[in-house]
Design a protein around this motif. Structure first.
Motif, PDB file in Angstrom:
ATOM      1  N   VAL A   1      26.588  -0.462   3.933  1.00  0.00           N
ATOM      2  CA  VAL A   1      27.662   0.524   3.752  1.00  0.00           C
ATOM      3  C   VAL A   1      27.092   1.766   3.067  1.00  0.00           C
ATOM      4  O   VAL A   1      26.418   1.675   2.041  1.00  0.00           O
ATOM      5  N   ILE A   2      27.341   2.938   3.654  1.00  0.00           N
ATOM      6  CA  ILE A   2      26.920   4.202   3.054  1.00  0.00           C
ATOM      7  C   ILE A   2      28.126   5.124   2.935  1.00  0.00           C
ATOM      8  O   ILE A   2      29.162   4.897   3.567  1.00  0.00           O
ATOM      9  N   ARG A   3      27.977   6.180   2.145  1.00  0.00           N
ATOM     10  CA  ARG A   3      29.121   7.041   1.828  1.00  0.00           C
ATOM     11  C   ARG A   3      29.580   7.880   3.020  1.00  0.00           C
ATOM     12  O   ARG A   3      30.769   7.953   3.317  1.00  0.00           O
ATOM     13  N   ASN A   4      28.650   8.538   3.705  1.00  0.00           N
ATOM     14  CA  ASN A   4      29.028   9.455   4.784  1.00  0.00           C
ATOM     15  C   ASN A   4      28.263   9.135   6.067  1.00  0.00           C
ATOM     16  O   ASN A   4      27.325   9.849   6.439  1.00  0.00           O
TER      17      ASN A   4
ATOM     18  N   THR B   1      23.207   4.001   8.735  1.00  0.00           N
ATOM     19  CA  THR B   1      23.398   2.832   7.884  1.00  0.00           C
ATOM     20  C   THR B   1      22.088   2.083   7.635  1.00  0.00           C
ATOM     21  O   THR B   1      21.960   1.370   6.632  1.00  0.00           O
TER      22      THR B   1
ATOM     23  N   GLU C   1      19.433  14.418   4.931  1.00  0.00           N
ATOM     24  CA  GLU C   1      20.885  14.366   4.762  1.00  0.00           C
ATOM     25  C   GLU C   1      21.608  14.876   6.014  1.00  0.00           C
ATOM     26  O   GLU C   1      21.211  15.861   6.627  1.00  0.00           O
TER      27      GLU C   1
END
Length: 320
Positions: free
Chosen positions: A202-205, A257, A282
């Protein structure tokens, strides 16, 4: 009944792979062509197809297809062999995508005055583990049989996604058994730990993340025995740290991910005993670099990733 279920499950997975391969290649065909044009125009790529002997005991006539890039300066001489990079493309161990790293391969050949071997490998489910890894070893052993061209003391490996995983394994678990000296590895958004579950990634964005069912399809096709997924020949996360090459470059994508495990491996390897370069791009997603258009964010991110690889290879080859 279990036999019937296994047969049905196998048929289901093969049908899914068949459809994924068709869609994937249709989506990427023009992107790969853009990179082929870039390789020809910007880097003066001189490439030939070679067929490398395989050690497959079931087929003595089988060979491994590879694209051999010769630097613009011309072939090496027996008195002055050139360094060599061996690269493996991304595939999820499943999708035939050989040649997709053409821009990177041609650039390395030109800027480093080195040979580049962009090697294919067998895919699952037709050829599950350890077929791909056997092909990796065969290619690296073949390099050692051509001292008139390749300097076996100056070898680097690279790859993206599943190819990055294979490169990391070559630069760690396989490294001591090889006849060449792997000085550096560049892993571009690699798979490093097949034992992780979806909730571990699980990642933020996330940006166009690979769906967990598709990842599991790839993994189960490649290695059906879940208990084997922590084997260092399958997941480079579990290789001995001391076995790794002197220079490791890991580039992860912030929207991918798989970045969770890529960053984790980079941190594990950074123990002060080797040079570790970790970069997170990013906003980039898995496979962002294929066919990147000049001026886009993807282009600039690819340039950043490739520059890190070039610097590491130059230092490792002693050509800086």
């Amino acid at each position: 009944m279990s036999f019937l279920w296994d047969a049905f499950d196998n048929l289901r997975r093969r049908a899914a792979v068949f459809l994924i391969r068709i869609v994937f290649n249709l989506v990427h065909i023009f992107a790969v062509r853009r990179d082929q044009q870039l390789a020809a125009n910007a880097y003066g790529a001189s490439v030939e197809t070679v067929h490398i002997p395989s050690s497959d005991p079931t087929d003595r006539t089988r060979t491994i297809k590879a694209h051999l890039y010769t630097p613009p300066s011309g072939p090496a001489s027996p008195a002055s062999p050139k360094p060599v990079l061996v690269n493996w493309h991304g595939s999820g161990w499943t999708i035939p995508f050989h040649g997709s790293d053409v821009a990177f391969s041609a650039r390395v050949a030109k800027e480093l005055d080195a040979y580049v071997i962009d090697a294919d490998y067998r895919k699952a489910p037709e050829n599950p583990f350890p077929a791909a890894l056997d092909d990796v070893k065969n290619v690296l052993d073949w390099v050692a049989t051509h001292p008139e061209r390749f300097d076996a003391s100056r070898v680097a490996v690279s790859g993206a996604s599943a190819g990055g995983s294979l490169a990391l394994i070559a630069a760690s678990t396989l490294r001591k058994s090889l006849k060449v000296d792997i000085k550096a590895v560049f892993a571009h958004y690699p798979v490093t730990d097949l034992s992780l579950q979806a909730e571990d990634r699980v990642i933020r964005n996330p940006v166009d993340p690979l769906p967990p069912p598709v990842l599991e399809l790839f993994y189960s096709n490649y290695i059906s025995d879940v208990a084997m997924r922590k084997d260092p020949r399958v997941s480079p996360m579990y290789a001995k740290v001391e076995d790794y090459a002197p220079t490791v470059v890991i580039v992860a994508c912030g929207g991918d991910t798989l970045s969770v495990e890529a960053k984790r491996l980079a941190e594990r390897l950074d123990d002060g005993n080797r040079k570790v370069v970790k970069c997170v791009l990013e906003g980039m997603n898995h496979g962002y670099d294929i066919g990147a258009r000049p001026g886009t964010k993807e282009w600039h991110s690819r340039e950043e990733a490739h520059a890190l690889a070039m610097d590491a290879f130059k230092e490792s080859f002693g050509t800086r």
